[in-house]
Design a protein around this motif. Structure first.
Motif, PDB file in Angstrom:
ATOM      1  N   ALA A 166       0.838  -1.206   0.000  1.00 39.01           N
ATOM      2  CA  ALA A 166       0.000   0.000   0.000  1.00 39.01           C
ATOM      3  C   ALA A 166       0.868   1.250   0.000  1.00 39.01           C
ATOM      4  O   ALA A 166       0.621   2.197  -0.763  1.00 39.01           O
ATOM      5  N   LEU A 167       1.894   1.252   0.847  1.00 35.34           N
ATOM      6  CA  LEU A 167       2.779   2.410   0.943  1.00 35.34           C
ATOM      7  C   LEU A 167       3.465   2.688  -0.396  1.00 35.34           C
ATOM      8  O   LEU A 167       3.563   3.844  -0.830  1.00 35.34           O
ATOM      9  N   ALA A 183      -3.166  11.012  -1.321  1.00 34.92           N
ATOM     10  CA  ALA A 183      -2.171   9.937  -1.322  1.00 34.92           C
ATOM     11  C   ALA A 183      -1.130  10.157  -0.233  1.00 34.92           C
ATOM     12  O   ALA A 183      -0.700   9.213   0.444  1.00 34.92           O
ATOM     13  N   ILE A 184      -0.727  11.418  -0.034  1.00 42.02           N
ATOM     14  CA  ILE A 184       0.236  11.735   1.024  1.00 42.02           C
ATOM     15  C   ILE A 184      -0.377  11.449   2.392  1.00 42.02           C
ATOM     16  O   ILE A 184       0.272  10.903   3.294  1.00 42.02           O
ATOM     17  N   ASN A 185      -1.643  11.803   2.552  1.00 39.95           N
ATOM     18  CA  ASN A 185      -2.355  11.507   3.794  1.00 39.95           C
ATOM     19  C   ASN A 185      -2.365  10.004   4.070  1.00 39.95           C
ATOM     20  O   ASN A 185      -2.121   9.565   5.200  1.00 39.95           O
ATOM     21  N   ASN A 186      -2.637   9.224   3.032  1.00 44.18           N
ATOM     22  CA  ASN A 186      -2.719   7.781   3.241  1.00 44.18           C
ATOM     23  C   ASN A 186      -1.358   7.148   3.507  1.00 44.18           C
ATOM     24  O   ASN A 186      -1.269   6.104   4.157  1.00 44.18           O
ATOM     25  N   GLN A 187      -0.297   7.786   3.024  1.00 39.49           N
ATOM     26  CA  GLN A 187       1.031   7.337   3.441  1.00 39.49           C
ATOM     27  C   GLN A 187       1.144   7.458   4.960  1.00 39.49           C
ATOM     28  O   GLN A 187       1.672   6.561   5.630  1.00 39.49           O
ATOM     29  N   GLY A 188       0.649   8.578   5.482  1.00 37.17           N
ATOM     30  CA  GLY A 188       0.670   8.764   6.924  1.00 37.17           C
ATOM     31  C   GLY A 188      -0.116   7.691   7.660  1.00 37.17           C
ATOM     32  O   GLY A 188       0.314   7.193   8.706  1.00 37.17           O
ATOM     33  N   LEU A 189      -1.270   7.302   7.105  1.00 35.99           N
ATOM     34  CA  LEU A 189      -2.075   6.252   7.736  1.00 35.99           C
ATOM     35  C   LEU A 189      -1.281   4.951   7.865  1.00 35.99           C
ATOM     36  O   LEU A 189      -1.319   4.283   8.906  1.00 35.99           O
ATOM     37  N   ARG A 196       5.899   4.240  12.736  1.00 37.75           N
ATOM     38  CA  ARG A 196       6.811   5.285  12.261  1.00 37.75           C
ATOM     39  C   ARG A 196       6.114   6.642  12.442  1.00 37.75           C
ATOM     40  O   ARG A 196       5.746   7.317  11.473  1.00 37.75           O
ATOM     41  N   ASN A 197       5.939   7.029  13.693  1.00 34.94           N
ATOM     42  CA  ASN A 197       5.150   8.215  14.015  1.00 34.94           C
ATOM     43  C   ASN A 197       5.702   9.489  13.397  1.00 34.94           C
ATOM     44  O   ASN A 197       4.947  10.309  12.861  1.00 34.94           O
ATOM     45  N   ASP A 198       7.008   9.687  13.498  1.00 34.08           N
ATOM     46  CA  ASP A 198       7.596  10.928  12.981  1.00 34.08           C
ATOM     47  C   ASP A 198       7.381  11.045  11.472  1.00 34.08           C
ATOM     48  O   ASP A 198       7.087  12.133  10.961  1.00 34.08           O
ATOM     49  N   ASP A 199       7.557   9.923  10.765  1.00 30.41           N
ATOM     50  CA  ASP A 199       7.339   9.946   9.317  1.00 30.41           C
ATOM     51  C   ASP A 199       5.871  10.241   8.995  1.00 30.41           C
ATOM     52  O   ASP A 199       5.566  10.982   8.054  1.00 30.41           O
ATOM     53  N   ALA A 200       4.970   9.660   9.788  1.00 28.52           N
ATOM     54  CA  ALA A 200       3.540   9.908   9.571  1.00 28.52           C
ATOM     55  C   ALA A 200       3.216  11.380   9.800  1.00 28.52           C
ATOM     56  O   ALA A 200       2.478  11.999   9.013  1.00 28.52           O
ATOM     57  N   GLN A 258     -12.714   5.145   6.460  1.00 32.18           N
ATOM     58  CA  GLN A 258     -11.693   5.909   5.746  1.00 32.18           C
ATOM     59  C   GLN A 258     -10.308   5.248   5.830  1.00 32.18           C
ATOM     60  O   GLN A 258      -9.300   5.874   5.542  1.00 32.18           O
ATOM     61  N   LEU A 259     -10.291   3.988   6.243  1.00 31.39           N
ATOM     62  CA  LEU A 259      -9.086   3.144   6.262  1.00 31.39           C
ATOM     63  C   LEU A 259      -8.113   3.492   7.379  1.00 31.39           C
ATOM     64  O   LEU A 259      -6.918   3.201   7.290  1.00 31.39           O
ATOM     65  N   TRP A 260      -8.606   4.099   8.453  1.00 30.89           N
ATOM     66  CA  TRP A 260      -7.758   4.313   9.624  1.00 30.89           C
ATOM     67  C   TRP A 260      -7.549   2.974  10.329  1.00 30.89           C
ATOM     68  O   TRP A 260      -8.503   2.237  10.589  1.00 30.89           O
ATOM     69  N   GLY A 261      -6.306   2.691  10.669  1.00 30.12           N
ATOM     70  CA  GLY A 261      -5.985   1.446  11.351  1.00 30.12           C
ATOM     71  C   GLY A 261      -6.308   1.508  12.834  1.00 30.12           C
ATOM     72  O   GLY A 261      -6.610   2.574  13.387  1.00 30.12           O
ATOM     73  N   PRO A 262      -6.211   0.377  13.533  1.00 25.18           N
ATOM     74  CA  PRO A 262      -6.565   0.340  14.958  1.00 25.18           C
ATOM     75  C   PRO A 262      -5.689   1.227  15.822  1.00 25.18           C
ATOM     76  O   PRO A 262      -6.157   1.793  16.815  1.00 25.18           O
ATOM     77  N   ARG A 263      -4.425   1.378  15.484  1.00 25.47           N
ATOM     78  CA  ARG A 263      -3.529   2.191  16.311  1.00 25.47           C
ATOM     79  C   ARG A 263      -3.929   3.671  16.253  1.00 25.47           C
ATOM     80  O   ARG A 263      -3.975   4.352  17.281  1.00 25.47           O
ATOM     81  N   LEU A 264      -4.225   4.157  15.052  1.00 23.22           N
ATOM     82  CA  LEU A 264      -4.618   5.555  14.907  1.00 23.22           C
ATOM     83  C   LEU A 264      -5.992   5.805  15.530  1.00 23.22           C
ATOM     84  O   LEU A 264      -6.207   6.836  16.182  1.00 23.22           O
TER      85      LEU A 264
END
Length: 300
Positions: A166-167, A183-189, A196-200, A258-264
């Motif tokens: 996906a990334l 697309a940039i937002n979804n990279q963060g997701l 990789r919090n800082d990269d997100a 909106q495809l947010w994962g469990p951690r977010l």
């Protein structure tokens, strides 16, 4: 509306028939029917297609679908008409009919990447990410530089729990279109779920540079910053603003859609429990509808 052709010889009034007399009445009347030429049919079909396209731009999808249906009746072997019909049917929520129209378009033009991309998007919307991957990858073999297709492929991989794939797809999408903030937002997701919090955080800040009013990266960034003591004030202000823009993001189910994962989602839940934004969260809950507009889930 499509032109309609009628017999050009109208029935004579009764008084006229009586005045002509018996000799005339014995003559056979042969009606003349105008049969349009192929070029005229094509011109009419293309004109109707243009009208349907205008209606789609105005958001009148039902009317556009009816006009596009006339287009394919006049030009049944032109794949463009079937693609237009499929798009109108999709926007008017005629999902099954849209799939049939796309299948017909693909029969007529199997190497058209747009048709494969549209089928992939339809499969994604229909909850079939595995099928979407195959369709989108086939289309990308014909046109590898379509950012929307790479974005949809990234979403399909996310749904299949393939974060690295996906990334890579989101990276390609944003590389092909520099202002593709979704697309940039979804990279963060993806990056946030990978720890990789800082990269997100960098991706979400970049998305907001492109679109400062985008609620999704705004709230996601707020959730990521909230765990940092020095960034809590910014996080709370940002969260309140995001919920005012799009109240639905207060809902866990909407975030998941909106495809947010469990951690977010977990981090966002902690953020929304902060008493400092209780009023903003309460307003959002009161105004939330729970309906998705497809903003960042790949339905472009």
């Amino acid at each position: 509306m499509a032109p309609r052709w009628f017999n050009s010889l109208a029935a004579a009034p009764l008084a006229l028939a009586l005045a002509i007399g018996p000799a005339a009445s014995a003559q056979a009347l042969v009606p003349y029917v105008y049969v349009p030429r192929a070029e005229e049919l094509e011109a009419a079909g293309l004109g109707i297609a243009q009208a349907a396209t205008r209606l789609l731009r105005l958001g009148q999808a039902d009317d556009a679908a009816r006009l596009a249906g006339l287009t394919v009746q006049l030009l049944p072997n032109d794949p463009r008409g079937w693609v237009l019909l499929a798009e109108a049917q999709l926007r008017s929520n005629q999902i099954k009919s849209a799939g049939q129209s796309l299948a017909r378009a693909k029969e007529l033009d199997p190497r058209n990447p747009g048709i494969w991309f549209a089928e992939g998007s339809l499969a994604l919307r229909d909850g079939q990410p595995g099928q979407a991957v195959g369709l989108l990858e086939t289309g990308l073999r014909f046109d590898g530089k379509n950012p929307g297709a790479h974005f949809d492929l990234g979403n399909a991989h996310l749904l299949l729990n393939n974060p690295q794939a996906a990334l890579g797809s989101f990276d390609r999408a944003s590389g092909l279109r520099k202002d593709f903030w979704e697309a940039i937002n979804n990279q963060g997701l993806v990056l946030y779920e990978l720890g990789r919090n800082d990269d997100a955080i960098r991706r979400w800040r970049r998305a907001l540079e492109i679109n400062p009013k985008a609620a999704e990266p705004m709230l996601a960034l707020a959730a990521a910053l909230h765990s940092r003591p020095g960034d809590q004030k910014e996080a709370l202000e940002m969260a309140s603003q995001a919920l005012a823009i799009e109240p639905n993001y207060v809902l866990d189910a909407y975030q998941k859609e909106q495809l947010w994962g469990p951690r977010l989602r977990s981090s966002t839940r902690v953020l929304l429990e902060n008493p400092a934004i209780k009023a903003a969260a309460d307003r959002a809950n009161a105004n939330a509808t729970g309906s998705s507009d497809g903003e960042d889930s790949g339905e472009e």
